[in-house]
Design a protein around this motif. Structure first.
Motif, PDB file in Angstrom:
ATOM      1  N   VAL A 144      -2.008 -25.212 -27.777  1.00 34.73           N
ATOM      2  CA  VAL A 144      -0.884 -26.251 -28.001  1.00 34.73           C
ATOM      3  C   VAL A 144      -1.427 -27.305 -29.004  1.00 34.73           C
ATOM      4  N   VAL A 145      -2.854 -27.610 -28.654  1.00 32.35           N
ATOM      5  CA  VAL A 145      -3.475 -28.651 -29.391  1.00 32.35           C
ATOM      6  C   VAL A 145      -3.809 -27.849 -30.698  1.00 32.35           C
ATOM      7  N   GLY A 146      -4.111 -26.822 -30.838  1.00 34.72           N
ATOM      8  CA  GLY A 146      -4.432 -26.016 -31.976  1.00 34.72           C
ATOM      9  C   GLY A 146      -3.052 -25.935 -32.940  1.00 34.72           C
ATOM     10  N   PHE A 147      -2.038 -25.481 -32.571  1.00 37.10           N
ATOM     11  CA  PHE A 147      -0.861 -25.437 -33.124  1.00 37.10           C
ATOM     12  C   PHE A 147      -0.506 -26.872 -33.749  1.00 37.10           C
ATOM     13  N   VAL A 148      -0.650 -27.793 -33.051  1.00 37.68           N
ATOM     14  CA  VAL A 148      -0.220 -29.284 -33.620  1.00 37.68           C
ATOM     15  C   VAL A 148      -1.068 -29.523 -34.665  1.00 37.68           C
ATOM     16  N   ALA A 205      -7.530 -33.397 -45.168  1.00 37.62           N
ATOM     17  CA  ALA A 205      -6.764 -32.670 -44.174  1.00 37.62           C
ATOM     18  C   ALA A 205      -7.602 -32.144 -42.927  1.00 37.62           C
ATOM     19  N   LEU A 206      -8.783 -31.793 -43.522  1.00 37.74           N
ATOM     20  CA  LEU A 206      -9.763 -31.206 -42.217  1.00 37.74           C
ATOM     21  C   LEU A 206     -10.236 -32.330 -41.176  1.00 37.74           C
ATOM     22  N   LEU A 207     -10.362 -33.645 -41.787  1.00 40.12           N
ATOM     23  CA  LEU A 207     -10.794 -34.866 -41.004  1.00 40.12           C
ATOM     24  C   LEU A 207      -9.453 -35.182 -40.322  1.00 40.12           C
ATOM     25  N   MET A 208      -8.463 -35.065 -40.607  1.00 39.10           N
ATOM     26  CA  MET A 208      -7.325 -35.309 -39.852  1.00 39.10           C
ATOM     27  C   MET A 208      -7.063 -34.250 -38.733  1.00 39.10           C
ATOM     28  N   ASN A 209      -7.241 -32.791 -39.106  1.00 45.10           N
ATOM     29  CA  ASN A 209      -7.202 -31.883 -38.018  1.00 45.10           C
ATOM     30  C   ASN A 209      -8.167 -32.316 -36.939  1.00 45.10           C
ATOM     31  N   THR A 210      -9.479 -32.571 -37.298  1.00 44.95           N
ATOM     32  CA  THR A 210     -10.497 -32.852 -36.288  1.00 44.95           C
ATOM     33  C   THR A 210     -10.276 -33.968 -35.457  1.00 44.95           C
ATOM     34  N   ALA A 211      -9.740 -34.947 -36.026  1.00 43.71           N
ATOM     35  CA  ALA A 211      -9.360 -36.173 -35.301  1.00 43.71           C
ATOM     36  C   ALA A 211      -8.140 -35.825 -34.312  1.00 43.71           C
ATOM     37  N   LEU A 212      -7.242 -35.222 -34.770  1.00 46.94           N
ATOM     38  CA  LEU A 212      -5.992 -35.039 -34.000  1.00 46.94           C
ATOM     39  C   LEU A 212      -6.341 -33.902 -32.801  1.00 46.94           C
ATOM     40  N   PHE A 213      -7.143 -32.960 -33.339  1.00 46.24           N
ATOM     41  CA  PHE A 213      -7.500 -31.878 -32.159  1.00 46.24           C
ATOM     42  C   PHE A 213      -8.344 -32.522 -30.992  1.00 46.24           C
ATOM     43  N   GLY A 214      -9.337 -33.370 -31.353  1.00 47.17           N
ATOM     44  CA  GLY A 214     -10.008 -34.095 -30.453  1.00 47.17           C
ATOM     45  C   GLY A 214      -9.289 -35.018 -29.584  1.00 47.17           C
ATOM     46  N   ILE A 215      -8.247 -35.882 -30.120  1.00 48.68           N
ATOM     47  CA  ILE A 215      -7.437 -36.662 -29.448  1.00 48.68           C
ATOM     48  C   ILE A 215      -6.620 -36.133 -28.377  1.00 48.68           C
ATOM     49  N   THR A 265     -18.325 -39.174 -23.208  1.00 50.51           N
ATOM     50  CA  THR A 265     -17.521 -37.886 -23.285  1.00 50.51           C
ATOM     51  C   THR A 265     -17.010 -37.843 -24.575  1.00 50.51           C
ATOM     52  N   VAL A 266     -16.033 -38.828 -25.022  1.00 47.41           N
ATOM     53  CA  VAL A 266     -15.444 -38.812 -26.550  1.00 47.41           C
ATOM     54  C   VAL A 266     -16.332 -38.766 -27.467  1.00 47.41           C
ATOM     55  N   PHE A 267     -17.749 -39.133 -27.377  1.00 49.37           N
ATOM     56  CA  PHE A 267     -18.736 -39.087 -28.612  1.00 49.37           C
ATOM     57  C   PHE A 267     -19.133 -37.457 -28.338  1.00 49.37           C
ATOM     58  N   THR A 268     -19.504 -37.073 -27.062  1.00 45.97           N
ATOM     59  CA  THR A 268     -19.952 -35.674 -27.121  1.00 45.97           C
ATOM     60  C   THR A 268     -18.805 -34.616 -27.718  1.00 45.97           C
ATOM     61  N   GLU A 269     -17.389 -35.095 -27.425  1.00 47.54           N
ATOM     62  CA  GLU A 269     -16.257 -33.901 -28.007  1.00 47.54           C
ATOM     63  C   GLU A 269     -16.468 -34.130 -29.414  1.00 47.54           C
ATOM     64  N   GLY A 270     -16.648 -35.275 -29.901  1.00 45.36           N
ATOM     65  CA  GLY A 270     -16.437 -35.476 -31.340  1.00 45.36           C
ATOM     66  C   GLY A 270     -17.784 -34.890 -32.212  1.00 45.36           C
ATOM     67  N   ILE A 271     -18.941 -34.806 -31.574  1.00 46.12           N
ATOM     68  CA  ILE A 271     -20.099 -34.038 -32.016  1.00 46.12           C
ATOM     69  C   ILE A 271     -19.885 -32.703 -32.314  1.00 46.12           C
ATOM     70  N   LEU A 272     -19.212 -32.069 -31.323  1.00 52.76           N
ATOM     71  CA  LEU A 272     -18.951 -30.807 -31.052  1.00 52.76           C
ATOM     72  C   LEU A 272     -17.739 -30.381 -32.151  1.00 52.76           C
ATOM     73  N   LEU A 273     -16.775 -31.062 -32.220  1.00 53.26           N
ATOM     74  CA  LEU A 273     -15.911 -30.874 -33.052  1.00 53.26           C
ATOM     75  C   LEU A 273     -16.479 -30.837 -34.712  1.00 53.26           C
ATOM     76  N   ILE A 274     -17.160 -32.064 -34.880  1.00 52.97           N
ATOM     77  CA  ILE A 274     -17.745 -31.826 -36.367  1.00 52.97           C
ATOM     78  C   ILE A 274     -18.568 -30.801 -36.523  1.00 52.97           C
ATOM     79  N   THR A 275     -19.365 -30.366 -35.667  1.00 53.94           N
ATOM     80  CA  THR A 275     -20.354 -29.182 -35.693  1.00 53.94           C
ATOM     81  C   THR A 275     -19.202 -27.995 -36.072  1.00 53.94           C
ATOM     82  N   GLY A 276     -18.426 -27.771 -35.359  1.00 51.43           N
ATOM     83  CA  GLY A 276     -17.660 -26.618 -35.621  1.00 51.43           C
ATOM     84  C   GLY A 276     -16.860 -26.862 -36.996  1.00 51.43           C
ATOM     85  N   ALA A 277     -16.539 -28.084 -37.435  1.00 50.40           N
ATOM     86  CA  ALA A 277     -15.937 -27.915 -38.838  1.00 50.40           C
ATOM     87  C   ALA A 277     -16.919 -27.665 -39.683  1.00 50.40           C
ATOM     88  N   VAL A 278     -18.193 -28.059 -39.764  1.00 45.42           N
ATOM     89  CA  VAL A 278     -19.408 -27.649 -40.512  1.00 45.42           C
ATOM     90  C   VAL A 278     -19.640 -25.971 -40.534  1.00 45.42           C
TER      91      VAL A 278
END
Length: 409
Positions: A123-127, A149-159, A187-200
């Motif tokens: 669901v989150v991935g689709f949005v 677009a990638l930054l928006m994708n990362t932020a929205l996915f995490g939120i 926890t939010v910081f950890t999730e953000g680091i993980l998503l940024i790593t995934g984007a890289v």
């Protein structure tokens, strides 16, 4: 005895599952995916990576660390690289593998963990991917547009991911949404680091697939650091109740005492001791006694407000620290806890009602004590007085015992 999840939590899981099934079906119907893509090396590679990352219960039910691990990195990278229908299919396949593994290991809840985490990810991935395509297009030609677009994708996915997981945790544990563990800063910081790593990782793969080989070591190092941080946090958690333990209490009360002393505010302490736990163990067995301790621990956890801290002091004893709280307010809060414990609906293996109660004592700094040790001692004396007076009541410490306030049920 297995945990009985509240109906609200189960309804939330099934709602998410139904939405995910609808999204998955619609994406394949309208996504224009060529079936030959199922046999492409790209899909095979990322399907393997996602399955390896999720397999083995990496995303257990109501995991307060969210998807803390290499799995989150791989999943988000796969979302960026694969067309959404293929990404969703990889999540479904990995979910089925995870379920089969939990059934093989006779896990008491083989479905609740994998199916919610898979459905919420879909669901989150689709949005988030829809926003990405809507912003940059299916084949973005501008690097700036792609980056935005990638930054928006990362932020929205995490939120959205944090929102769904925190909502489930709060429904399952009966706590206020704002006190949920998934929205804590670390926890939010950890999730953000993980998503940024995934984007890289995804960008590196799109630039040159072979370069991701050089990212394996840093990714494993990140995973190792996260595991160590998680283990370090676990030393403060009582395994039986899921709330903090004495070690955490000992550190936290010192911290709160110094802050209240500096600010000239009150620091109140509630000591609680379960009544007749030995009788519960002798009558229904120690497994029911353990369930009783866990249930009372959850009452303390669900009764937290603002900066309050609850911990298991040891055995059947519990404690709550209430900074910037008067003795009278702490007294009333202790009575709320007592009533909640009295109303607990604990059942034995034979479905017999198990009656529970708790005695509590309250003391405050600086009114009753000059330092931490004397504060703990005064609260313990008030607890002893509640026991002496007949149990299942709250006692407020007073220097003059003739003026003790006893609040009986």
């Amino acid at each position: 005895m297995n945990k009985r999840h509240p109906k609200q939590a189960l309804y939330f899981i099934w709602t998410c599952n139904i939405v995910a099934i609808a999204v998955f079906s619609a994406s394949w119907h309208f996504g224009g995916i060529d079936l030959s893509q199922l046999y492409s090396p790209v899909f095979a590679t990322w399907l393997l990576l996602v399955c390896l990352a999720r397999h083995g219960g990496l995303f257990d039910f109501v995991d307060s660390k969210l998807s803390a691990g290499i799995g989150c990195v791989i999943e988000f990278a796969a979302l960026i690289i694969l067309p959404f229908p293929l990404f969703a299919l990889s999540i479904v396949i990995s979910c089925l593998i995870n379920m089969a593994d939990r059934i093989r290991k006779k896990h008491p809840e083989p479905f609740l963990g994998p199916d919610f985490n898979a459905s919420s990810t879909i669901v989150v991935g689709f949005v988030s991917s829809s926003v990405f395509i809507g912003t940059a297009g299916a084949n973005p030609s501008s690097e700036l547009l792609f980056t935005v677009a990638l930054l928006m994708n990362t932020a929205l996915f995490g939120i959205l991911r944090i929102f769904l997981i925190n909502t489930l945790i709060c429904l399952d544990e009966g706590i206020a949404w704002r006190t949920g563990p998934a929205i804590k800063g670390d926890t939010v910081f950890t999730e953000g680091i993980l998503l940024i790593t995934g984007a890289v990782l995804a960008i590196t793969y799109l630039f040159n697939p072979y370069l991701i080989l050089f990212l394996i070591a840093p990714a494993l190092l990140l995973q190792n650091l996260l595991q160590k941080a998680n283990k370090a946090e676990l030393i403060y958690i009582d395994e039986k109740t899921g709330i903090h333990n004495y070690r955490y209490f000992d550190e936290k009360i010192n911290e709160m005492y110094m802050a209240c002393k500096k600010n000239g505010t009150s620091l109140s302490l509630i000591f609680g001791d379960m009544d007749y736990l030995r009788d519960v163990n002798n009558t229904y067995g120690h497994s029911v006694g353990d369930d009783a301790i866990a249930a009372v621990g959850q009452v303390f956890k669900q009764s937290l407000q603002d900066d309050f801290t609850a911990a298991r002091f040891g055995g059947e004893e519990f404690v709550m620290i209430l900074p910037e709280t008067s003795k009278g307010a702490a007294f009333q809060h202790a009575e709320i806890i007592r009533r909640k414990v009295e109303k607990l609906n604990l059942r034995s293996e034979k479905n017999e009602k198990v009656a529970l109660s708790i005695s509590l004592g309250v003391a405050s700094f600086p009114e009753n004590a000059e330092d931490i040790q004397s504060l703990i001692q005064k609260a313990d004396e008030a607890l002893y007085e509640a026991k002496r007076k007949g149990k299942n009541q709250v006692c407020l410490y007073e220097e003059n015992k003739a003026e003790k306030l006893i609040l009986a049920h």
